[in-house]
Design a protein around this motif. Sequence first.
Motif, PDB file in Angstrom:
ATOM      1  N   ILE A  17     -28.051  53.648  -1.619  1.00 13.80           N
ATOM      2  CA  ILE A  17     -27.217  52.940  -2.575  1.00 13.80           C
ATOM      3  C   ILE A  17     -25.766  53.187  -2.181  1.00 13.80           C
ATOM      4  O   ILE A  17     -25.366  54.333  -1.971  1.00 13.80           O
ATOM      5  CB  ILE A  17     -27.457  53.460  -4.013  1.00 13.80           C
ATOM      6  N   GLY A  18     -24.978  52.123  -2.090  1.00 14.27           N
ATOM      7  CA  GLY A  18     -23.586  52.281  -1.681  1.00 14.27           C
ATOM      8  C   GLY A  18     -22.633  51.548  -2.605  1.00 14.27           C
ATOM      9  O   GLY A  18     -22.996  50.586  -3.270  1.00 14.27           O
ATOM     10  N   TYR A  19     -21.405  52.056  -2.636  1.00 11.67           N
ATOM     11  CA  TYR A  19     -20.359  51.376  -3.386  1.00 11.67           C
ATOM     12  C   TYR A  19     -19.019  51.595  -2.690  1.00 11.67           C
ATOM     13  O   TYR A  19     -18.882  52.475  -1.843  1.00 11.67           O
ATOM     14  CB  TYR A  19     -20.307  51.846  -4.848  1.00 11.67           C
ATOM     15  N   CYS A  20     -18.069  50.774  -3.050  1.00  7.28           N
ATOM     16  CA  CYS A  20     -16.736  50.833  -2.470  1.00  7.28           C
ATOM     17  C   CYS A  20     -15.737  51.134  -3.586  1.00  7.28           C
ATOM     18  O   CYS A  20     -15.535  50.299  -4.463  1.00  7.28           O
ATOM     19  CB  CYS A  20     -16.399  49.496  -1.800  1.00  7.28           C
ATOM     20  N   PRO A  21     -15.117  52.320  -3.576  1.00  7.45           N
ATOM     21  CA  PRO A  21     -14.197  52.664  -4.659  1.00  7.45           C
ATOM     22  C   PRO A  21     -12.956  51.777  -4.729  1.00  7.45           C
ATOM     23  O   PRO A  21     -12.382  51.608  -5.808  1.00  7.45           O
ATOM     24  CB  PRO A  21     -13.808  54.112  -4.377  1.00  7.45           C
ATOM     25  N   GLU A  22     -12.544  51.173  -3.613  1.00 11.68           N
ATOM     26  CA  GLU A  22     -11.356  50.314  -3.626  1.00 11.68           C
ATOM     27  C   GLU A  22     -11.608  48.946  -4.237  1.00 11.68           C
ATOM     28  O   GLU A  22     -10.663  48.252  -4.611  1.00 11.68           O
ATOM     29  CB  GLU A  22     -10.811  50.086  -2.197  1.00 11.68           C
ATOM     30  N   VAL A  23     -12.871  48.535  -4.302  1.00 15.26           N
ATOM     31  CA  VAL A  23     -13.205  47.200  -4.816  1.00 15.26           C
ATOM     32  C   VAL A  23     -14.211  47.371  -5.955  1.00 15.26           C
ATOM     33  O   VAL A  23     -15.420  47.419  -5.730  1.00 15.26           O
ATOM     34  CB  VAL A  23     -13.791  46.297  -3.697  1.00 15.26           C
ATOM     35  N   PRO A  24     -13.708  47.493  -7.184  1.00 21.14           N
ATOM     36  CA  PRO A  24     -14.619  47.678  -8.317  1.00 21.14           C
ATOM     37  C   PRO A  24     -15.675  46.574  -8.370  1.00 21.14           C
ATOM     38  O   PRO A  24     -15.373  45.402  -8.182  1.00 21.14           O
ATOM     39  CB  PRO A  24     -13.682  47.604  -9.531  1.00 21.14           C
ATOM     40  N   GLY A  25     -16.905  46.989  -8.586  1.00 19.06           N
ATOM     41  CA  GLY A  25     -18.009  46.043  -8.672  1.00 19.06           C
ATOM     42  C   GLY A  25     -18.723  45.799  -7.363  1.00 19.06           C
ATOM     43  O   GLY A  25     -19.769  45.152  -7.339  1.00 19.06           O
ATOM     44  N   ALA A  26     -18.180  46.318  -6.253  1.00 10.58           N
ATOM     45  CA  ALA A  26     -18.815  46.113  -4.944  1.00 10.58           C
ATOM     46  C   ALA A  26     -19.869  47.190  -4.731  1.00 10.58           C
ATOM     47  O   ALA A  26     -19.554  48.370  -4.603  1.00 10.58           O
ATOM     48  CB  ALA A  26     -17.770  46.153  -3.836  1.00 10.58           C
ATOM     49  N   ASN A  27     -21.120  46.762  -4.724  1.00  9.07           N
ATOM     50  CA  ASN A  27     -22.257  47.662  -4.546  1.00  9.07           C
ATOM     51  C   ASN A  27     -23.207  47.062  -3.523  1.00  9.07           C
ATOM     52  O   ASN A  27     -23.270  45.853  -3.361  1.00  9.07           O
ATOM     53  CB  ASN A  27     -23.015  47.837  -5.871  1.00  9.07           C
ATOM     54  N   GLY A  28     -23.960  47.931  -2.871  1.00  9.36           N
ATOM     55  CA  GLY A  28     -24.970  47.469  -1.932  1.00  9.36           C
ATOM     56  C   GLY A  28     -26.131  48.439  -1.910  1.00  9.36           C
ATOM     57  O   GLY A  28     -26.003  49.581  -2.349  1.00  9.36           O
ATOM     58  N   GLN A  29     -27.235  47.974  -1.413  1.00  9.61           N
ATOM     59  CA  GLN A  29     -28.391  48.847  -1.272  1.00  9.61           C
ATOM     60  C   GLN A  29     -29.219  48.387  -0.083  1.00  9.61           C
ATOM     61  O   GLN A  29     -29.073  47.271   0.391  1.00  9.61           O
ATOM     62  CB  GLN A  29     -29.243  48.856  -2.538  1.00  9.61           C
ATOM     63  N   GLY A  30     -30.063  49.271   0.401  1.00  8.45           N
ATOM     64  CA  GLY A  30     -30.933  48.923   1.513  1.00  8.45           C
ATOM     65  C   GLY A  30     -31.882  50.050   1.811  1.00  8.45           C
ATOM     66  O   GLY A  30     -31.691  51.184   1.371  1.00  8.45           O
ATOM     67  N   LYS A  31     -32.920  49.739   2.566  1.00  5.17           N
ATOM     68  CA  LYS A  31     -33.883  50.765   2.956  1.00  5.17           C
ATOM     69  C   LYS A  31     -33.368  51.616   4.103  1.00  5.17           C
ATOM     70  O   LYS A  31     -33.919  52.667   4.389  1.00  5.17           O
ATOM     71  CB  LYS A  31     -35.219  50.127   3.294  1.00  5.17           C
ATOM     72  N   THR A  32     -32.297  51.145   4.772  1.00  4.00           N
ATOM     73  CA  THR A  32     -31.638  51.922   5.818  1.00  4.00           C
ATOM     74  C   THR A  32     -30.145  51.982   5.491  1.00  4.00           C
ATOM     75  O   THR A  32     -29.631  51.158   4.720  1.00  4.00           O
ATOM     76  CB  THR A  32     -31.820  51.303   7.213  1.00  4.00           C
ATOM     77  N   VAL A  33     -29.454  52.928   6.112  1.00  3.20           N
ATOM     78  CA  VAL A  33     -28.011  53.020   5.921  1.00  3.20           C
ATOM     79  C   VAL A  33     -27.343  51.735   6.404  1.00  3.20           C
ATOM     80  O   VAL A  33     -26.440  51.208   5.745  1.00  3.20           O
ATOM     81  CB  VAL A  33     -27.440  54.261   6.650  1.00  3.20           C
TER      82      VAL A  33
END
Length: 71
Positions: A17-33
């Motif tokens: 699970i990933g997110y970007c602190p500079e862009v609120p609301g930007a999230n991503g996910q995946g089975k690999t990095v």
Amino acid sequence: MRNEFSAIIEKDGKWYIGYCPEVPGANGQGKTVEQCKQNLADAISLILQDRREDALRGVPEDALYEVITVS
């Protein structure tokens, strides 16, 4: 500085699970990095495109519009 953003990625079970602190609301996910990073990059791109479109609404038609590149 180029178009670079921070990616904070954590493992949650079988998913990343990933997110970007500079862009609120930007999230991503995946089975690999890499999948997670790509999904996060896509989310960042969509959010920035949407913000640009919102920001340009109501700009007078006779206003000068230029694109500036920051590198």
